[in-house]
Design a protein around this motif. Structure first.
Motif, mmCIF file in Angstrom:
data_model
loop_
_atom_site.group_PDB
_atom_site.id
_atom_site.type_symbol
_atom_site.label_atom_id
_atom_site.label_comp_id
_atom_site.label_asym_id
_atom_site.label_seq_id
_atom_site.Cartn_x
_atom_site.Cartn_y
_atom_site.Cartn_z
ATOM 1 N N ILE A 355 41.025 -42.645 2.379
ATOM 2 C CA ILE A 355 39.801 -43.126 1.735
ATOM 3 C C ILE A 355 40.206 -43.826 0.449
ATOM 4 C CG2 ILE A 355 37.600 -42.485 0.686
ATOM 5 C CD1 ILE A 355 37.779 -39.862 2.371
ATOM 6 N N VAL A 356 39.765 -45.081 0.289
ATOM 7 C CA VAL A 356 40.042 -45.810 -0.948
ATOM 8 C C VAL A 356 38.704 -46.132 -1.611
ATOM 9 C CG1 VAL A 356 41.163 -47.787 -2.018
ATOM 10 C CG2 VAL A 356 42.117 -46.808 0.086
ATOM 11 N N THR A 357 38.506 -45.619 -2.814
ATOM 12 C CA THR A 357 37.285 -45.906 -3.559
ATOM 13 C C THR A 357 37.465 -47.208 -4.336
ATOM 14 O OG1 THR A 357 38.053 -44.609 -5.453
ATOM 15 C CG2 THR A 357 36.727 -43.464 -3.788
ATOM 16 N N PRO A 358 36.382 -47.959 -4.573
ATOM 17 C CA PRO A 358 36.520 -49.241 -5.277
ATOM 18 C C PRO A 358 36.933 -49.073 -6.729
ATOM 19 C CG PRO A 358 34.205 -48.679 -4.951
ATOM 20 C CD PRO A 358 34.995 -47.688 -4.162
ATOM 21 N N GLN A 359 36.569 -47.971 -7.328
ATOM 22 C CA GLN A 359 36.928 -47.674 -8.714
ATOM 23 C C GLN A 359 37.394 -46.222 -8.797
ATOM 24 O OE1 GLN A 359 33.069 -49.622 -9.319
ATOM 25 N NE2 GLN A 359 33.710 -49.920 -11.431
ATOM 26 N N GLY A 360 37.789 -45.811 -9.968
ATOM 27 C CA GLY A 360 38.265 -44.436 -10.131
ATOM 28 C C GLY A 360 39.391 -44.294 -11.122
ATOM 29 N N GLY A 361 40.123 -45.412 -11.363
ATOM 30 C CA GLY A 361 41.248 -45.319 -12.277
ATOM 31 C C GLY A 361 42.286 -44.343 -11.756
ATOM 32 N N HIS A 362 43.046 -43.749 -12.649
ATOM 33 C CA HIS A 362 44.041 -42.753 -12.262
ATOM 34 C C HIS A 362 43.542 -41.368 -12.657
ATOM 35 C CE1 HIS A 362 47.953 -41.433 -10.889
ATOM 36 N NE2 HIS A 362 48.088 -40.693 -11.989
ATOM 37 N N LEU A 363 43.295 -40.544 -11.648
ATOM 38 C CA LEU A 363 42.767 -39.188 -11.846
ATOM 39 C C LEU A 363 41.439 -39.208 -12.579
ATOM 40 C CD1 LEU A 363 46.092 -37.378 -12.881
ATOM 41 C CD2 LEU A 363 45.049 -37.473 -10.622
ATOM 42 N N GLY A 364 40.673 -40.275 -12.358
ATOM 43 C CA GLY A 364 39.376 -40.395 -13.012
ATOM 44 C C GLY A 364 38.245 -40.012 -12.086
ATOM 45 N N TRP A 365 37.822 -40.975 -11.248
ATOM 46 C CA TRP A 365 36.717 -40.764 -10.325
ATOM 47 C C TRP A 365 35.490 -40.179 -11.043
ATOM 48 C CZ3 TRP A 365 41.415 -39.215 -7.361
ATOM 49 C CH2 TRP A 365 41.783 -40.202 -6.424
ATOM 50 N N VAL A 366 35.129 -40.858 -12.129
ATOM 51 C CA VAL A 366 33.947 -40.437 -12.891
ATOM 52 C C VAL A 366 32.723 -40.969 -12.161
ATOM 53 C CG1 VAL A 366 32.809 -40.437 -15.142
ATOM 54 C CG2 VAL A 366 35.319 -40.497 -14.996
ATOM 55 N N ALA A 367 32.297 -40.216 -11.165
ATOM 56 C CA ALA A 367 31.178 -40.595 -10.305
ATOM 57 C C ALA A 367 30.632 -39.328 -9.671
ATOM 58 C CB ALA A 367 31.641 -41.570 -9.224
ATOM 59 N N GLY A 368 29.466 -39.443 -9.039
ATOM 60 C CA GLY A 368 28.888 -38.285 -8.367
ATOM 61 C C GLY A 368 27.982 -37.473 -9.262
ATOM 62 N N GLY A 369 27.504 -36.369 -8.717
ATOM 63 C CA GLY A 369 26.484 -35.572 -9.391
ATOM 64 C C GLY A 369 26.913 -34.897 -10.672
ATOM 65 N N GLU A 370 28.215 -34.709 -10.877
ATOM 66 C CA GLU A 370 28.677 -34.013 -12.074
ATOM 67 C C GLU A 370 29.204 -34.956 -13.149
ATOM 68 O OE1 GLU A 370 30.962 -30.425 -11.575
ATOM 69 O OE2 GLU A 370 30.369 -30.265 -9.471
ATOM 70 N N ALA A 371 29.141 -36.253 -12.887
ATOM 71 C CA ALA A 371 29.601 -37.224 -13.886
ATOM 72 C C ALA A 371 28.664 -37.212 -15.097
ATOM 73 C CB ALA A 371 29.644 -38.613 -13.255
ATOM 74 N N PRO A 372 29.174 -37.501 -16.297
ATOM 75 C CA PRO A 372 30.514 -38.016 -16.541
ATOM 76 C C PRO A 372 31.575 -36.970 -16.899
ATOM 77 C CG PRO A 372 29.210 -38.285 -18.513
ATOM 78 C CD PRO A 372 28.297 -37.674 -17.483
ATOM 79 N N ILE A 373 31.183 -35.758 -17.319
ATOM 80 C CA ILE A 373 32.213 -34.843 -17.830
ATOM 81 C C ILE A 373 32.503 -33.682 -16.892
ATOM 82 C CG2 ILE A 373 31.739 -35.435 -20.241
ATOM 83 C CD1 ILE A 373 30.274 -32.718 -20.469
ATOM 84 N N GLY A 374 31.834 -33.653 -15.733
ATOM 85 C CA GLY A 374 32.076 -32.578 -14.779
ATOM 86 C C GLY A 374 33.199 -32.907 -13.819
ATOM 87 N N ALA A 375 33.190 -32.229 -12.679
ATOM 88 C CA ALA A 375 34.242 -32.398 -11.682
ATOM 89 C C ALA A 375 34.299 -33.832 -11.169
ATOM 90 C CB ALA A 375 34.012 -31.440 -10.518
ATOM 91 N N PRO A 376 35.480 -34.330 -10.831
ATOM 92 C CA PRO A 376 35.599 -35.671 -10.264
ATOM 93 C C PRO A 376 34.914 -35.773 -8.907
ATOM 94 C CG PRO A 376 37.710 -34.515 -10.172
ATOM 95 C CD PRO A 376 36.787 -33.683 -11.002
ATOM 96 N N TRP A 377 34.512 -36.976 -8.547
ATOM 97 C CA TRP A 377 33.815 -37.241 -7.276
ATOM 98 C C TRP A 377 34.594 -36.701 -6.096
ATOM 99 C CZ3 TRP A 377 35.587 -40.189 -3.149
ATOM 100 C CH2 TRP A 377 34.645 -40.534 -2.164
ATOM 101 N N THR A 378 35.901 -36.732 -6.154
ATOM 102 C CA THR A 378 36.750 -36.341 -5.024
ATOM 103 C C THR A 378 36.640 -34.881 -4.642
ATOM 104 O OG1 THR A 378 38.522 -36.114 -6.659
ATOM 105 C CG2 THR A 378 38.490 -38.129 -5.337
ATOM 106 N N ASP A 379 36.285 -34.004 -5.581
ATOM 107 C CA ASP A 379 36.296 -32.561 -5.296
ATOM 108 C C ASP A 379 35.419 -32.195 -4.108
ATOM 109 O OD1 ASP A 379 38.004 -32.285 -7.410
ATOM 110 O OD2 ASP A 379 36.832 -30.749 -8.458
ATOM 111 N N THR A 380 34.241 -32.794 -4.018
ATOM 112 C CA THR A 380 33.330 -32.490 -2.915
ATOM 113 C C THR A 380 33.931 -32.911 -1.581
ATOM 114 O OG1 THR A 380 31.424 -32.812 -4.372
ATOM 115 C CG2 THR A 380 31.004 -32.840 -2.006
#
Length: 412
Positions: A355-380
């Motif tokens: 799976i390749v996301t369009p954005q995310g940076g390195h170890l970022g993935w600031v997206a999803g229900g817990e953004a911006p300071i919660g778990a990264p999008w990938t955890d789910t």
């Protein structure tokens, strides 16, 4: 080692720069699992390379929704990378440390969740977490994944490599992208402790590179029932090329500084080492490449840094992976370049899904229900994948047990 070492959330000050096979897996291969006849389609915002031909996609419900990065934070890959490193929450987790002495007299630190042996059964699935370069149990992305798995009833252990996460260094050797000895011993150790449990692993960046190389080396005899690779640099030669361009020099400087800090704490071990080592270069390294030239490549018997990077790349291991493997990358990762992803080998392997996301940076993935300071999008997505594998494994084990009982009854 960009490469080899790249991959922890580098502790960068953004304002300081203006510029052991204990049992065969109950899971055979991804190809053995019949895919859903009408699986939901992943959202077009995601790039999917599916060697499994749909065997896992139907279980990853998160993928049907668009990847929506958090506004402002994710507009730039460097901003997102640094934001996640500095401002992502760090969950408060109590951990119990076990220092494991390896066969060569080295040491690694395993951090367990205290009380799990009271709460969990011996059959509970066990997840090994491998942080990135200089990373350990204190990193935010590690702790979020630990809590997510723990909340689902999984037993979790963090594998802190030599010198990382305050793991002791007892010999004049650190870890590297090429060295799999400690990984073999850790998997054998936890497998022997919990022989009834299915073992899984998640690795980030350098940890992901080591994990995929381990999967390839072990191949059909791998004790793991599945694994996840995140932000894997894959091709360390390509990663090294990009690491010296533009703003990436900031990461290079920060990571080399972190490596030097670990080295200086244990410098006396290297005082009389001699040979081809260049200890002053390693001690004062301004780049990760300098550190690898002075210490790493000599420690592990490589003729040059480029030889080390070329022969330590996990991209060459994908074709030999025989356990279910999920790889998640960000297209704009500044440290693990998208062009280094072995897409064709992943597509040809019935055990692998990318799976390749369009954005995310390195170890970022600031997206999803817990953004911006919660778990990264990938955890789910990671936990959906792991729980699917464990359900399949449990179902197969139950079926096998029932068939054995029928045969035994007929024999009687």
């Amino acid at each position: 080692m960009a490469k080899a070492y790249l991959g922890t959330t580098p502790h960068i000050n953004p304002f300081a720069h203006s510029t052991l096979f204990h049992k065969r897996s109950r899971l055979s291969s991804a190809g053995a699992m019949p895919p859903d006849q009408n699986p939901p389609r992943p959202h077009p915002s995601l790039e999917i390379v599916d060697g499994t031909r749909g065997s896992f996609l139907h279980a990853l419900k998160t993928l049907v929704r668009p990847y929506t990065p958090f506004p402002f934070v994710a507009w730039n890959r460097h901003v997102e990378t640094i934001f996640a490193a500095f401002f992502r929450s760090v969950p408060d987790v109590r951990l119990r440390r076990e220092c494991l002495r390896t066969k060569d007299d080295g040491s690694v630190a395993l951090d367990w969740v205290p009380g799990d042996d009271r709460r969990l059964s011996p059959e509970s699935p066990l997840l090994i977490l491998l942080p990135g370069l200089t990373g350990g149990s204190d990193d935010s992305y590690v702790r979020h994944m630990l809590l997510r798995a723990k909340s689902k009833g999984w037993r979790v252990v963090v594998f802190n490599s030599r010198g990382c996460g305050n793991s002791p260094v007892t010999t004049p050797q650190f870890y590297s992208a090429s060295f799999l000895g400690d990984m073999h011993e850790v998997v054998a150790h936890v497998g022997a402790r919990y022989p009834k449990a299915n073992l899984y692993a998640v690795g980030w960046s350098l940890g992901a590179n080591i994990l995929v190389r381990y999967l390839g080396q072990e191949s059909h005899t791998c004790p793991l029932s599945g694994a996840v690779s995140l932000c894997n640099p894959f091709n360390l030669v390509i990663a090294d090329e990009d690491f010296h361009k533009g703003f990436n020099n900031v990461y290079d400087k920060a990571l080399s500084s972190a490596l030097c800090k670990i080295f200086k704490k244990h410098a006396l071990l290297f005082e009389d080492i001699g040979g081809d080592f260049n200890i002053p270069m390693a001690a004062k390294a301004k780049t990760v490449r300098d550190f690898d030239e002075g210490l790493t490549r000599v420690s592990f018997g490589f003729k040059s840094v480029d030889d080390y990077y070329f022969n330590s790349s996990s991209s060459d291991s994908i074709k030999d992976v025989c356990r279910p493997l999920l790889c998640i990358q960000a297209a704009n990762d500044p440290i693990a370049p998208s062009r280094g992803i072995p897409r064709e080998d992943i597509k040809a392997n019935p055990n692998c899904l990318l799976i390749v996301t369009p954005q995310g940076g390195h170890l970022g993935w600031v997206a999803g229900g817990e953004a911006p300071i919660g778990a990264p999008w990938t955890d789910t997505v990671v936990i959906e994948f792991l729980e699917h594998l464990e359900r399949e494994a449990s179902s197969k084990a139950l079926s096998s047990s029932s068939n054995t009982g029928i045969v035994h009854h007929m024999e009687v």
